[in-house]
Design an enzyme around this catalytic site. Structure first.
Site, PDB file in Angstrom:
ATOM      1  N   TYR A  49      15.144  30.301   6.670  1.00 55.42           N
ATOM      2  CA  TYR A  49      14.044  31.123   7.166  1.00 55.42           C
ATOM      3  C   TYR A  49      14.069  31.263   8.693  1.00 55.42           C
ATOM      4  O   TYR A  49      14.263  30.283   9.415  1.00 55.42           O
ATOM      5  CB  TYR A  49      12.704  30.515   6.748  1.00 55.42           C
ATOM      6  CG  TYR A  49      12.434  30.573   5.262  1.00 55.42           C
ATOM      7  CD1 TYR A  49      12.413  31.782   4.575  1.00 55.42           C
ATOM      8  CD2 TYR A  49      12.191  29.396   4.554  1.00 55.42           C
ATOM      9  CE1 TYR A  49      12.161  31.829   3.220  1.00 55.42           C
ATOM     10  CE2 TYR A  49      11.925  29.431   3.187  1.00 55.42           C
ATOM     11  CZ  TYR A  49      11.920  30.643   2.530  1.00 55.42           C
ATOM     12  OH  TYR A  49      11.661  30.687   1.188  1.00 55.42           O
ATOM     13  N   LYS A  74       0.839  -1.203   0.000  1.00 56.00           N
ATOM     14  CA  LYS A  74       0.000   0.000   0.000  1.00 56.00           C
ATOM     15  C   LYS A  74       0.873   1.252   0.000  1.00 56.00           C
ATOM     16  O   LYS A  74       2.072   1.197   0.282  1.00 56.00           O
ATOM     17  CB  LYS A  74      -0.910   0.005   1.225  1.00 56.00           C
ATOM     18  CG  LYS A  74      -0.173   0.125   2.546  1.00 56.00           C
ATOM     19  CD  LYS A  74      -1.133   0.177   3.725  1.00 56.00           C
ATOM     20  CE  LYS A  74      -0.366   0.335   5.041  1.00 56.00           C
ATOM     21  NZ  LYS A  74      -1.265   0.502   6.187  1.00 56.00           N
TER      22      LYS A  74
END
Length: 380
Positions: free
Chosen positions: A270, A38
């Site tokens: 940042y 999956k």
């Protein structure tokens, strides 16, 4: 013609996938192995990993969604495939026509698969899921009698063949947790009731990766292995990959995009959460949270660059992050390889290291690697 060097890529070792499946088969010698593919095989590539797992002896493949299962069939993957996460109006008919085993947790799902079977003129392969204590999908014990009775009736009319009874652990990654034995007892009780009422399942299964590795009494006829197939330990408490006899299949790599010298007191990325203490060299790694590098690993994630494991300096940005080479600027050149995570046996940081740095689990680290990151297969 030379191929253009890749900015970032995930190197997938299919030989490791095969070796892990063989190791899991040895851990559960009396049970079949389902390789769970999956979420694009936990980020490793569903089709390539499904084929590798089959080659190593996995007799079943597991997916969450029916679309994942149908994609495998469309690609020519044969043999038993099971899928378990359904919503009303799903592609039941297509799944029945593709001989996919479908999971049923409630009456609505049984009714929809019966309608699909009638429409196709085929018998649907159905596995009944019992909620033995996880509290997620699965049928509660109070509703089990109704579901089993209806499934047996559907089997009598020929629309359904109940091929399995199954459940899922909540805390198998915590050895000794009291819920484990309670769930095993509930599973045995619900299984016994279904068999008494006429269900003859081909496979009975509850074991996931951690239970496969630590709880032999839970193996029954089939073990469902997800993360362990890809060589990542399903829990630090159980041991490292190497201690469990597993080999990590994925290495996330990038090429250094820039090396530069900056003065003391220079902010990095940042928010300037990292400021250089002295003149130093910075290396720019062109991978960020859009590629799956977790932003929560800012200031903490380990990266192998220039022969040393270093730490992300400042915030991880969308497409890039920085490491401080701390006096080793002469050791790193533009274009050099940086390993974000890989195999500890090669001296590389691991997915578990990043999980700890980002306060999450290794499952998320490998699964989140984004679609814009090419997969490069070894051992294909």
């Amino acid at each position: 013609m030379n191929e253009t060097p890749m900015r970032v890529y995930a190197e997938i070792d299919l030989d490791a996938v095969r070796a892990n499946v063989r190791a899991l088969r040895e851990r559960a010698p009396r049970a079949e192995v389902m390789a769970v593919v999956k979420a694009d095989a936990y980020g490793h590539g569903a089709l390539a990993c499904a084929r590798a797992a089959r080659q190593a002896g996995a007799t079943w493949l597991g997916t969450a969604t029916p679309d994942e299962a149908l994609a495998l069939r469309a690609a020519g993957v044969e043999g038993r495939i099971m899928c378990w996460l359904w919503t009303p109006g799903g592609p039941w008919r297509e799944a029945v026509e593709a001989d996919i085993d479908v999971s049923v947790s409630g009456m609505w799902a049984l009714e929809e698969v019966r309608e699909a079977a009638r429409a196709t003129g085929r018998t649907a392969r159905v596995q009944l899921k019992a909620d033995t204590g996880l509290g997620r999908n699965g049928c509660q014990p109070a509703d089990w009698e109704e579901l089993v009775t209806a499934a047996v009736a559907a089997q009598t009319e020929g629309t359904v063949n109940v091929t399995g009874v199954w459940s899922h652990f909540a805390c198998a990654d915590e050895p000794g947790h009291p819920s484990i034995q309670l769930q095993l007892a509930a599973f045995r009780d619900m299984l016994a009731y279904a068999e008494k009422e006429g269900v003859e399942p081909e496979v009975r299964h509850i074991a996931n990766s951690p239970a496969t590795l630590t709880l032999p009494e839970s193996h029954f006829d089939l073990v469902r292995c997800g993360l362990a197939v890809y060589g990542v330990s399903p829990a630090p408490e159980l041991g490292t990959s190497a201690e469990l006899g597993l080999r990590p299949a994925m290495a996330l790599k990038a090429r250094v995009a820039l090396v530069k010298t900056v003065p003391a007191g220079h902010g990095v990325s940042y928010g300037h959460h990292y400021v250089t203490e002295h003149e130093t060299s910075l290396a720019l790694i062109p991978a960020g949270y859009a590629d799956g590098v977790p932003r929560h690993g800012s200031g903490a994630g380990p990266v192998l660059v220039g022969g040393k494991v270093r730490t992300v300096a400042g915030r991880v940005a969308m497409d890039q992050f920085v490491v401080d080479l701390d006096g080793d600027g002469d050791l790193v050149r533009v274009g050099d390889e940086a390993v974000v995570f890989g195999d500890a046996e090669r001296g590389e940081p691991t997915a578990e290291d990043w999980a700890q740095a980002a306060h999450t689990i290794a499952y998320e680290i490998v699964t989140r690697i984004g679609g814009r990151v090419p997969r490069v297969y070894l051992g294909g």
